[in-house]
Design an enzyme around this catalytic site. Sequence first.
Site, short mmCIF file in Angstrom:
data_model
loop_
_atom_site.label_atom_id
_atom_site.label_comp_id
_atom_site.label_asym_id
_atom_site.label_seq_id
_atom_site.Cartn_x
_atom_site.Cartn_y
_atom_site.Cartn_z
N GLU A 94 36.67 61.92 16.66
CA GLU A 94 38.06 61.68 15.72
C GLU A 94 38.22 62.84 15.22
O GLU A 94 38.24 63.08 14.17
CB GLU A 94 37.36 60.42 14.66
CG GLU A 94 36.78 59.16 15.07
CD GLU A 94 36.39 58.45 14.24
OE1 GLU A 94 36.34 57.12 14.43
OE2 GLU A 94 35.99 58.79 12.99
N ASP A 154 32.02 60.09 7.27
CA ASP A 154 30.67 59.86 7.43
C ASP A 154 30.22 61.26 8.46
O ASP A 154 28.79 61.28 8.88
CB ASP A 154 30.53 58.59 8.12
CG ASP A 154 30.08 57.48 7.25
OD1 ASP A 154 29.55 58.12 6.25
OD2 ASP A 154 29.97 56.29 7.32
N LYS A 200 30.02 51.97 8.80
CA LYS A 200 31.29 51.84 8.08
C LYS A 200 31.10 50.96 6.81
O LYS A 200 31.73 51.25 5.76
CB LYS A 200 32.29 51.23 9.01
CG LYS A 200 33.90 51.06 8.20
CD LYS A 200 34.73 50.62 8.89
CE LYS A 200 35.94 50.17 8.18
NZ LYS A 200 36.71 49.49 8.96
N ASP A 204 41.25 52.41 9.51
CA ASP A 204 40.43 53.40 10.19
C ASP A 204 41.23 54.52 10.35
O ASP A 204 42.53 54.58 10.43
CB ASP A 204 40.09 52.83 11.61
CG ASP A 204 39.12 51.64 11.46
OD1 ASP A 204 38.52 51.26 10.51
OD2 ASP A 204 39.07 50.88 12.48
N ASP A 252 32.99 43.59 8.97
CA ASP A 252 34.32 43.07 8.49
C ASP A 252 34.43 41.68 8.69
O ASP A 252 34.83 40.86 7.80
CB ASP A 252 35.54 43.55 9.43
CG ASP A 252 35.04 43.72 10.82
OD1 ASP A 252 34.36 43.44 11.28
OD2 ASP A 252 36.02 44.49 11.56
O1 UPG Z 1 28.98 55.16 10.54
C1 UPG Z 1 30.13 55.01 10.80
C2 UPG Z 1 30.65 54.30 11.92
C3 UPG Z 1 32.13 54.22 11.91
N1 UPG Z 1 32.84 54.27 10.86
C4 UPG Z 1 34.40 54.29 10.76
O2 UPG Z 1 34.63 52.93 11.13
C5 UPG Z 1 35.85 52.93 11.99
C6 UPG Z 1 35.68 51.83 13.10
O3 UPG Z 1 34.89 52.57 14.33
P1 UPG Z 1 35.57 52.58 15.67
O4 UPG Z 1 34.59 53.49 16.45
O5 UPG Z 1 36.92 53.32 15.65
O6 UPG Z 1 35.29 51.25 16.12
P2 UPG Z 1 36.64 49.92 16.39
O7 UPG Z 1 35.76 48.95 17.50
O8 UPG Z 1 37.68 50.51 16.76
O9 UPG Z 1 36.66 49.32 15.10
C7 UPG Z 1 36.74 47.99 14.71
O10 UPG Z 1 35.78 46.91 14.74
C8 UPG Z 1 34.69 47.50 13.73
C9 UPG Z 1 33.64 46.50 13.62
O11 UPG Z 1 32.90 46.76 14.64
C10 UPG Z 1 35.34 47.64 12.48
O12 UPG Z 1 34.72 48.35 11.40
C11 UPG Z 1 36.74 48.33 12.56
O13 UPG Z 1 37.23 48.56 11.11
C12 UPG Z 1 37.64 47.68 13.64
O14 UPG Z 1 38.70 48.56 13.55
C13 UPG Z 1 36.13 54.38 12.26
O15 UPG Z 1 37.34 54.62 11.44
C14 UPG Z 1 35.02 55.15 12.02
O16 UPG Z 1 35.45 56.46 11.71
C15 UPG Z 1 32.40 54.98 9.78
O17 UPG Z 1 32.91 55.14 8.61
N2 UPG Z 1 30.87 55.45 9.56
MN MN Z 2 38.88 51.94 16.26
#
Ligand code: UPG
Ligand code: MN
Length: 731
Positions: free
Chosen positions: A111, A140, A282, A306, A447
């Site tokens: 990221e 994180d 998260k 995000d 979520d």
């Molecule tokens: O230990 C962690 C892991 C992830 N994140 C953040 O969580 C967000 C979502 O992570 P990502 O890998 O982009 O997952 P996505 O599948 O795109 O995310 C979707 O699905 C997730 C649940 O699986 C939700 O938490 C997200 O908000 C939703 O957008 C990102 O901003 C990460 O930076 C953290 O802050 N800490």
């Molecule tokens: Mn994402």
Amino acid sequence: MGDKSNLPLFETKSANNRFIFRLYTLSIFISICFIFYFRIHHLPESKTAEKLAWLGAFFSELWFAFYWFLTIIVRWNPSYRQTFKDRLSQRYEGDFPGIDIFVCTADPVIEPPTMVINTVLSIMAYNYPPEKMSIYLSDDGGSDLTFYALLESSQFSKKWLPFCRKFNVEPRSPEAYFRSAVEPLNDCLLSTELSSIKNLYEDMKKRIETVAELGRIPDDIRKQHKGFLEWDTVLSQRDHQTILQIVIDGRDPMAVDSEEQPLPTLVYLAREKRPQYNHHFKAGAMNALIRVSSRISNAPIILNVDCDMYSNNMDSVRDVLCFFMDEENGDEIGFIQFPQTFDNLTTNDLYSSSFDVINKVELHGMDNNGGPPYIGTGCFHRRETLCGRKYRRGSKSESLKWDHHQRIQDSASVLEETCKPLASCGYEENTEWGKEMGLKYGCPVEDVLTGFAIHCRGWRSIYFNPERKGFLGVAPTTLLQSLVQHKRWTEGDLQIFLSQYCPLLYGHGKIPLKLQLSYCVYLLWAANCLASLYYVTIPSLCLLRGISLFPKVSSQWSYPFIYTIMATSTCSAGEFVWCGGTLRGWWNDQRIWLYKRTASYFFAFFDNILRLLGTSKSAFVITAKVADNDVSKRYERELMEFGAPSPMFTILTTLAWLNALSFIGVLLKLAVHGQTPDQLAMQIILCGLLVCVNQPLYEGIFLRKDKGKMPTSVAYKSAAYALVACSLAYV
Ligand SMILES: O=c1ccn([C@@H]2O[C@H](COP(=O)(O)OP(=O)(O)O[C@H]3O[C@H](CO)[C@@H](O)[C@H](O)[C@H]3O)[C@@H](O)[C@H]2O)c(=O)[nH]1
Ligand SMILES: [Mn+2]
């Protein structure tokens, strides 16, 4: 003129013309009944293999019918929302509440900091009083690179915010804006300012990227801000104290942009991480943010985005206030969810990442059923709903009153010190955090689970999908990423269904039945794998054996099958195109639908079983937001990306081989024996369709030479598996 002061701040419209849709539903329902009648009355009596195969098909169809019924529930009565921002500003302009905005990032490599700060800048530039906004970046990744980028962006914002205001530009993520901005021909002022701000941005970007390539912060930069000292004691990404820096203190009269306008508060937080503590991904980050922000700004509204989702609409906060502040219906609204939309999709949406049908059809239906789920990003909450408060009907909420900034007198550095313990590992021990307070722990889709609990506490949610999208993010650009992301989601969803929070049990009496069932559409995604796997393997293998599972095409019993397939496919293609997709995109969607069901959902299902048996723990695999050049090029050309060996690909390839072999096998058999295909025709068509849909996969095995082709090891291994399966079926 009537009294305008009691006109509502938002309006809800229902879809019209539902008659045709309902007629269609009825016809499919009748058709399904015929299919079941046929299945029951033509159950083969003789051989066991035949009987078992028949029963399997019957159960698969029962499942498909049940799931189809769920999808009808979320389509039955969609509603559409419209806001009246002019009424809002007439009535409340000076009395707007504060808003705290949480941006989450977790890894400076996948990221990249420039992406993160583009999101931050787009949000800082909301058309909203800056003194009422506080933006928190949760890192994180605990990375000084991200911190450095945030510092740079705080400087850049002093020019960027005035520029956005002056020329009223959209979108307000600099990167996205410069990508789309056309050189104005007749506006000299804009033209010069545009090129000067663009240069400023490019310089900043270059500085950040240089530091990122270097991998550490050079000494001359380190000296510029006391915050860097914090990294002296950081052992690793997973082992460090809380780092909290108020980069811009909005209360400070000196915190102004180049036009002397106040700046929003900007805070960097890397919560404490220790190897012996579970940090809950998260959800843990969000809960730390809720506590830290409650002391610094304590705004009654919280927006969560995000780091890869920039704000594409400067008025989103005002839109949202139209719901929360509506005198008549605002009090019961717990959160407002915007759709997840993306700005890196290709014309025919190769990996079917657009979610257009979900966004434009299903979530509108769910809104009418009680409210959309919380889907992580692009969601505005009342602080109190996130903190576990119940909604009581008829209670007038005072929660949007906000005077925190006036009350808190502590200096920024005192605030930093007093807030740090709130983000420490031990803080949550023996508390309700992660259970009844904040986001819930222990689920890969924190979520959805949290949103469901909020619904069960009496709140409703609103789905808001304005013409100009509120947020735009980055969708996965390889097949594997997409499959892995779906695996995480569907694994988490099924986990909720199998837990004490199963909507049908826990939701009973708390939320409307139609909302319980709507949740099931998503929570049961993974459960589709069994019926789907059955349907793409057994009928094809049965072909080799000469077992017929469907009626003769020439018999009347084939009509309900043909009608159901044709009508549902036409309807789904029509829906897809109506939502803005292309026909080719629909075909791609069918392929990805198949791949997800047979790979992602299968693993998700399997992992849930292992978890229930106590042998596996779910993890959170972060989705990569950058790809190397080669991969991006192939993505833009819509060439499916395989490349790395993965068990997911082994499944897909085995299925592709299996259908190809069966298809060729049965055609040969018919040719040799000179039979007519009447009895097996439907099965042959099914198998043929599966072969057609797998075309890119065959190309990946046989034709492609680039790095994205199917790895040879996977191709061979899968061919062997498929051969074994086919020979077993044949003998
Ligand atoms: O230990 C962690 C892991 C992830 N994140 C953040 O969580 C967000 C979502 O992570 P990502 O890998 O982009 O997952 P996505 O599948 O795109 O995310 C979707 O699905 C997730 C649940 O699986 C939700 O938490 C997200 O908000 C939703 O957008 C990102 O901003 C990460 O930076 C953290 O802050 N800490
Ligand atoms: Mn994402």
